[in-house]
Design an enzyme around this catalytic site. Sequence first.
Site, PDB file in Angstrom:
ATOM      1  N   LEU A 249       0.797  -1.224   0.000  1.00 27.73           N
ATOM      2  CA  LEU A 249       0.000   0.000   0.000  1.00 27.73           C
ATOM      3  C   LEU A 249       0.835   1.283   0.000  1.00 27.73           C
ATOM      4  CD1 LEU A 249      -2.828  -1.176   2.414  1.00 27.73           C
ATOM      5  CD2 LEU A 249      -2.761  -1.254  -0.092  1.00 27.73           C
TER       6      LEU A 249
ATOM      7  N   ASP B  45      24.034 -11.516   4.016  1.00 33.83           N
ATOM      8  CA  ASP B  45      24.243 -12.401   2.866  1.00 33.83           C
ATOM      9  C   ASP B  45      25.719 -12.533   2.511  1.00 33.83           C
ATOM     10  OD1 ASP B  45      23.423 -13.979   0.535  1.00 33.83           O
ATOM     11  OD2 ASP B  45      24.036 -12.215  -0.620  1.00 33.83           O
TER      12      ASP B  45
END
Length: 158
Positions: A74, A127
């Site tokens: 949204l 990562d």
Amino acid sequence: MSLSHFDAAGQAHMVDVSDKPVTARVAVARGHVVMTPETLAYVTQGTTKKGDVLGIARIAGIQATKRTADLIPLCHPLPITKVSVDLTPDETLPGVRVEATVKTTGQTGVEMEALTAVSVACLTVYDMLKAVEKSMRIEGIEVVLKDGGKSGRYEVGA
């Protein structure tokens, strides 16, 4: 106080900002990645196999800012006018502190963009270093400054 992303029937909708004035807006968010001193040494000495951890995480955070509306259903797509993502090794954590500043001139704020930048930068640090430490923790992601628009200025500790 009602939640603006729900209509009178309780259905989710994108908030109508068309009647809001265009104003300068800024948001700053912070977070950090906690790791062992040995893992932090890979960052500060530049010895990771994947390359420059901080530089790559900075670019990832900047890119993520521009994709926030694609990630958060949204959120309005916004014309971002400035993004800075700063990553600082901190031996006292030990780990990496991340801060993002996002600016726009528009009808809605950029808090979600700043939070997305910090989140993705932290995830990128994880990562790049997970091969040497899987127990790293991403913590403390929060908006520390928001300014512009009808609700005015919000600042942590102010």
